[in-house]
Design a protein around this motif. Structure first.
Motif, PDB file in Angstrom:
ATOM      1  N   GLN A  43       8.939   7.412 -42.661  1.00 56.58           N
ATOM      2  CA  GLN A  43       9.096   8.819 -42.713  1.00 56.58           C
ATOM      3  C   GLN A  43       9.778   9.420 -41.477  1.00 56.58           C
ATOM      4  N   TYR A  44      10.105   8.488 -40.248  1.00 58.17           N
ATOM      5  CA  TYR A  44      10.693   8.926 -39.290  1.00 58.17           C
ATOM      6  C   TYR A  44      11.856   7.889 -38.759  1.00 58.17           C
ATOM      7  N   ALA A  45      11.943   6.589 -39.543  1.00 60.28           N
ATOM      8  CA  ALA A  45      13.015   5.819 -39.363  1.00 60.28           C
ATOM      9  C   ALA A  45      14.596   6.217 -39.208  1.00 60.28           C
ATOM     10  N   HIS A  46      14.713   7.149 -40.086  1.00 63.71           N
ATOM     11  CA  HIS A  46      16.017   7.953 -40.261  1.00 63.71           C
ATOM     12  C   HIS A  46      16.414   8.613 -38.852  1.00 63.71           C
ATOM     13  N   PHE A  50      14.294   2.423 -34.130  1.00 62.09           N
ATOM     14  CA  PHE A  50      13.385   1.448 -33.415  1.00 62.09           C
ATOM     15  C   PHE A  50      11.897   1.754 -34.188  1.00 62.09           C
ATOM     16  N   LYS A  51      11.785   2.618 -34.887  1.00 60.39           N
ATOM     17  CA  LYS A  51      10.309   2.918 -35.477  1.00 60.39           C
ATOM     18  C   LYS A  51       9.198   3.041 -34.515  1.00 60.39           C
ATOM     19  N   ARG A  52       9.624   3.455 -33.368  1.00 62.59           N
ATOM     20  CA  ARG A  52       8.518   3.800 -32.143  1.00 62.59           C
ATOM     21  C   ARG A  52       8.276   5.201 -32.113  1.00 62.59           C
ATOM     22  N   ILE A  53       6.918   5.591 -31.899  1.00 60.06           N
ATOM     23  CA  ILE A  53       6.503   6.838 -31.742  1.00 60.06           C
ATOM     24  C   ILE A  53       6.136   7.279 -30.235  1.00 60.06           C
ATOM     25  N   PRO A  54       6.271   8.314 -29.771  1.00 61.58           N
ATOM     26  CA  PRO A  54       6.471   9.647 -30.579  1.00 61.58           C
ATOM     27  C   PRO A  54       8.141   9.837 -30.566  1.00 61.58           C
ATOM     28  N   LEU A  63      14.629  13.833 -30.861  1.00 61.76           N
ATOM     29  CA  LEU A  63      14.462  13.437 -29.517  1.00 61.76           C
ATOM     30  C   LEU A  63      13.269  12.091 -29.840  1.00 61.76           C
ATOM     31  N   ALA A  64      13.753  11.086 -29.302  1.00 59.91           N
ATOM     32  CA  ALA A  64      12.753  10.018 -29.032  1.00 59.91           C
ATOM     33  C   ALA A  64      12.651   9.581 -27.507  1.00 59.91           C
ATOM     34  N   GLU A  65      11.646   8.892 -27.297  1.00 61.61           N
ATOM     35  CA  GLU A  65      11.147   8.197 -25.998  1.00 61.61           C
ATOM     36  C   GLU A  65      10.573   9.420 -25.176  1.00 61.61           C
TER      37      GLU A  65
END
Ligand SMILES: N[C@@H](CCC(=O)N[C@@H](CS)C(=O)NCC(=O)O)C(=O)O
Length: 216
Positions: A43-46, A50-54, A63-65
């Motif tokens: 659902q958020y890999a696009h 890296f498929k890490r949350i949040p 934004l990630a990290e």
């Protein structure tokens, strides 16, 4: 424009962001995904391969990290409690402490817990021993850091404290703190009493029975 957070109450790095959002009562929609679940990750890999949350979305932006997400929110929403100081040098200090909580508490904790999910022959005994040794150094470091101040970076609650609360809550289970760390224990009590931290940590409680969190 709505803030949507891909995260989970039990995820330590998500908790850091929840605390920041609760701290300033910033509304958001939680898109709950289980950490490490491949189907959920699609659902958020696009947005973050890296498929890490949040992972945060705000309009067209994603934004990630966790630390970057907290900084983004701090920059873009009018807040009562600024989580990064305006002064650039003071902000560097907060970022350094945040890195320390991530790298020397949260990452070792992930290593120790992750290892417990592995088959016997896949386990990394040396890696886990090193992670435990890092946690012990981190406890000593933190006890000195908070000996004469209320929060990690001084008298103001900051991003560093958002990272510290999940780190210390989880570390308390995996590596129960010895009583000699009295400054650290007092700091931990202050964190746990703070409304934003309490809310994020309590939301994680029901999931803890699913995790191997016994003392090492
Ligand atoms: N450096 C990242 C770490 C994120 C992270 O490791 N998240 C964990 C959950 S707390 C995760 O998504 N794990 C899933 C996996 O390893 O597959 C951050 O600060 O956001």
């Amino acid at each position: 424009m709505e803030l949507t957070l891909f995260g989970h109450p039990v995820s330590l790095f998500s908790q850091k962001v929840f605390i920041a959002l609760y701290e300033n009562e910033i509304p958001f929609t939680l898109h709950e995904v289980v950490p490490g679940d491949e189907r959920d990750a699609m659902q958020y890999a696009h947005l973050w391969p890296f498929k890490r949350i949040p992972v945060l979305t705000h309009g067209a932006r994603s934004l990630a990290e966790s630390s970057v997400i907290v900084e983004y929110v701090d920059l873009n929403f009018p807040v009562a409690t600024r989580l990064l100081p305006e002064d650039a040098h003071d902000a560097l200090e907060v970022r350094m402490l945040d890195r320390a909580f991530d790298n020397y508490f949260l990452v070792p904790l992930q290593k120790i817990i992750g290892d417990r999910f592995l088959e016997e022959q896949q386990r990394d005994t040396l890696g886990v021993e090193r992670a435990l040794a890092t946690l012990d150094i981190a406890y000593t470091w933190l006890d000195q850091l908070v000996a004469e101040q209320t929060w990690a970076a001084g008298n103001e609650f900051s991003l560093a404290d958002c990272a510290a609360a999940p780190a210390l809550a989880c570390a308390a289970r995996i590596r129960p703190t010895q009583h000699e760390f009295k400054h650290l224990l007092a700091y931990r009590d202050r964190l746990f009493d703070r409304q934003s931290c309490k809310k994020a940590l309590e939301a994680a409680e029901p999931y803890h029975r699913l995790l191997p969190l016994d003392p090492a």
